[in-house]
Design an enzyme around this catalytic site. Structure first.
Site, short mmCIF file in Angstrom:
data_model
loop_
_atom_site.label_atom_id
_atom_site.label_comp_id
_atom_site.label_asym_id
_atom_site.label_seq_id
_atom_site.Cartn_x
_atom_site.Cartn_y
_atom_site.Cartn_z
N GLY A 224 -21.12 -9.19 -59.68
CA GLY A 224 -20.67 -10.52 -60.08
C GLY A 224 -21.38 -11.69 -59.46
N GLU A 258 -21.75 -3.47 -56.63
CA GLU A 258 -22.32 -3.11 -57.94
C GLU A 258 -23.06 -4.28 -58.54
OE1 GLU A 258 -18.73 -2.36 -60.11
OE2 GLU A 258 -18.48 -0.35 -59.30
N ARG A 261 -27.02 -8.58 -62.13
CA ARG A 261 -27.78 -9.81 -62.41
C ARG A 261 -28.63 -10.28 -61.23
NH1 ARG A 261 -25.63 -13.52 -66.18
NH2 ARG A 261 -23.63 -12.55 -65.74
N ARG A 298 -27.33 -14.31 -74.80
CA ARG A 298 -26.52 -15.11 -73.87
C ARG A 298 -26.24 -16.55 -74.34
NH1 ARG A 298 -27.26 -16.16 -69.23
NH2 ARG A 298 -25.22 -15.50 -68.50
N CYS A 328 -30.36 -16.17 -89.18
CA CYS A 328 -29.58 -16.98 -90.11
C CYS A 328 -28.16 -17.22 -89.60
CB CYS A 328 -29.53 -16.28 -91.45
SG CYS A 328 -29.02 -14.56 -91.27
N GLU A 329 -28.06 -17.73 -88.38
CA GLU A 329 -26.77 -18.05 -87.76
C GLU A 329 -26.96 -19.37 -87.02
OE1 GLU A 329 -24.01 -15.83 -87.47
OE2 GLU A 329 -24.97 -14.09 -88.40
N TYR A 357 -29.18 -8.65 -68.79
CA TYR A 357 -28.45 -8.92 -70.03
C TYR A 357 -29.34 -9.58 -71.10
CZ TYR A 357 -24.85 -7.98 -66.61
OH TYR A 357 -24.12 -7.40 -65.61
N1 LLP Z 1 -19.47 -3.87 -62.05
C1 LLP Z 1 -18.68 -3.96 -63.12
C2 LLP Z 1 -17.46 -3.15 -63.19
C3 LLP Z 1 -19.02 -4.83 -64.17
O1 LLP Z 1 -18.23 -4.92 -65.23
C4 LLP Z 1 -20.20 -5.60 -64.09
C5 LLP Z 1 -20.58 -6.50 -65.17
C6 LLP Z 1 -21.01 -5.45 -62.94
C7 LLP Z 1 -20.60 -4.58 -61.94
C8 LLP Z 1 -22.29 -6.20 -62.76
O2 LLP Z 1 -22.08 -7.57 -62.72
P1 LLP Z 1 -23.23 -8.59 -62.32
O3 LLP Z 1 -23.57 -8.34 -60.86
O4 LLP Z 1 -24.42 -8.34 -63.17
O5 LLP Z 1 -22.63 -9.91 -62.55
N2 LLP Z 1 -23.35 -10.03 -70.55
C9 LLP Z 1 -22.86 -10.97 -69.57
C10 LLP Z 1 -22.43 -10.32 -68.28
C11 LLP Z 1 -21.41 -9.23 -68.48
C12 LLP Z 1 -21.10 -8.51 -67.20
C13 LLP Z 1 -20.25 -7.32 -67.43
N3 LLP Z 1 -19.93 -6.60 -66.26
C14 LLP Z 1 -23.93 -12.03 -69.33
O6 LLP Z 1 -24.97 -11.98 -69.97
O7 LLP Z 1 -23.72 -12.95 -68.56
#
Ligand code: LLP
Length: 398
Positions: A224, A258, A261, A298, A328-329, A357
């Protein structure tokens, strides 16, 4: 070697990743633990290109998978089952079966029903599944609502008040061994406070469980951590890790995180070519490029901001434009009313911070084949995924 050479060789759109930026981001997180027991489970969902996953594996990361596909990608890229955490809000029977048979480090349990299903499958296989409970602490991550997961109103995990009873239940089951607690309150989080509060909540839970004789091994603090797409302030990754360690130290439990990003996001650019420029009197100026929501969802999904820069700037004053894709959106726009240096048809633009992503969320709407991915490493570049052909795209059909 420059972005221009890469675009000339492989065509646009294409994604380009910088391996050294990924290495640096990993080292920053890893070193900030200062020896406190931890594992960095790379969230494959951010970018599961095999070359990217192998790189993270080589750096010493463990893996966080969100589907059977990601579990298998992780094992193919060299991760041992006991380095893989499997999360997912709706695991199918086949996914549970395979996760149990692989003997993963932990299956993160999302509900009482799922607890039951994992137990049944483990008993049927004559094995014991290591499980962690995903708790929902009802904490506002203060991110975009579409990528927040830690509120009561979100579908993820179990309310933290229900956790002790469910841990007792897991401890009673023949097929389950509770090894951890898991929390993930959202993505692209740019303030430390919600992340610290979530960590403190699971540490308090672990203390309470220990008093009842349920001893966990790890606390999975989720991912996150946000990155700065627009140059605005974000949490320093080392400060984030230190806050987690401070919250956890007295428990002595291993920390799992975890991140997705923060490890790969800034390492990627999307190269795209200007295919049209149009402006009528009294109306906006549109810069139409050959990449769109098919290559980068995104902006269309979250109104997300990505910097866009000409690869070779032309002289002249920047002016306001909409940078739009060919789909086309009407949501297919990378930027609206953005100040951009003058561009002409044929110019190459770089869309920044697409390492996470970007390609992973790409799709083939309008029969657009998937775009290639390139890795730059020590001054050399190589294609890590070639462009899909239309024949390949159609090959599944009658
Ligand atoms: N762990 C779990 C359980 C998750 O659901 C996620 C992301 C992560 C770890 C990794 O999160 P990060 O460190 O990457 O923030 N498509 C969206 C982001 C969706 C994230 C979903 N879960 C975007 O492009 O911003």
């Amino acid at each position: 070697m420059g972005l221009q050479d890469i675009a000339a060789a492989v065509g646009t759109p294409c994604y380009v990743y910088d391996a050294d930026l990924i290495r640096g981001a990993y080292a920053t997180l890893d070193e900030a633990f200062e020896g406190y027991p931890h594992a960095i489970h790379y969230a494959l969902k951010a970018n599961s290109a095999l070359a990217v996953v192998r790189l993270l594996h080589a750096l010493g990361a463990h893996a966080d998978a969100n589907s059977l596909g990601e579990v298998d990608v992780a094992t193919r890229c060299g991760f041992r089952p006991d380095q893989i955490i499997f999360t997912g809000v709706g695991k199918s029977a086949a996914e549970i079966d395979r996760a149990v048979s692989l003997g993963l480090l932990a299956i993160n349990v999302e509900s009482p029903g799922e607890l039951d299903r994992i137990d049944q499958r483990a008993v049927a296989q004559g094995t014991v599944a290591r499980v962690a409970l995903r708790v929902n602490p009802d904490i506002d991550a203060r991110s975009h609502p579409h990528i927040s997961t830690g509120l009561k109103s979100n579908k993820f995990g179990v309310p933290i008040d229900e956790a002790p009873a469910l841990f007792r239940e897991m401890a009673r089951r023949k097929g389950l061994r509770p090894v951890g607690a898991h929390v993930h309150i959202g993505s692209q989080i740019t303030t430390l406070d919600p992340l610290t509060r979530a960590a403190e909540a699971v540490v308090a839970l672990a203390h309470a469980l220990r008093a009842e004789g349920i001893a966990l091994q790890h606390l999975d603090m989720g991912g996150g951590l946000g990155i700065s797409y627009d140059g605005g302030p974000v949490v320093n990754p080392a400060d984030y890790v230190r806050a987690l360690v401070t919250a956890t130290r007295a428990s002595g439990l291993q920390i799992a995180i975890e991140p997705g990003r923060v490890l790969v996001g800034p390492a990627g650019v999307l190269l795209t070519t200007v295919v049209d420029v149009k402006q009528f009197p009294g109306a906006k100026r549109f810069v139409v490029v050959d990449a769109g929501m098919t290559e980068l969802m995104r902006p269309a999904l979250y109104n997300a901001f990505h910097r866009i820069e000409p690869v070779v700037p032309r002289a002249g004053e920047p002016g306001p434009v909409d940078v739009v894709g060919p789909i086309c959106e009407s949501t297919d726009a990378y930027a609206r009313d953005r100040l951009l240096a003058p561009v002409e048809v044929g110019d190459l633009l770089a869309v920044r911070d697409v390492g996470a992503y970007g390609a992973g969320m790409a799709h083939t709407y309008l029969r657009r084949p998937l775009s290639p991915e390139v890795m730059v490493e020590r001054g050399e570049w190589r294609v890590i995924r070639r462009r899909q052909t239309l024949d390949e795209l159609l090959s599944l059909e009658e």
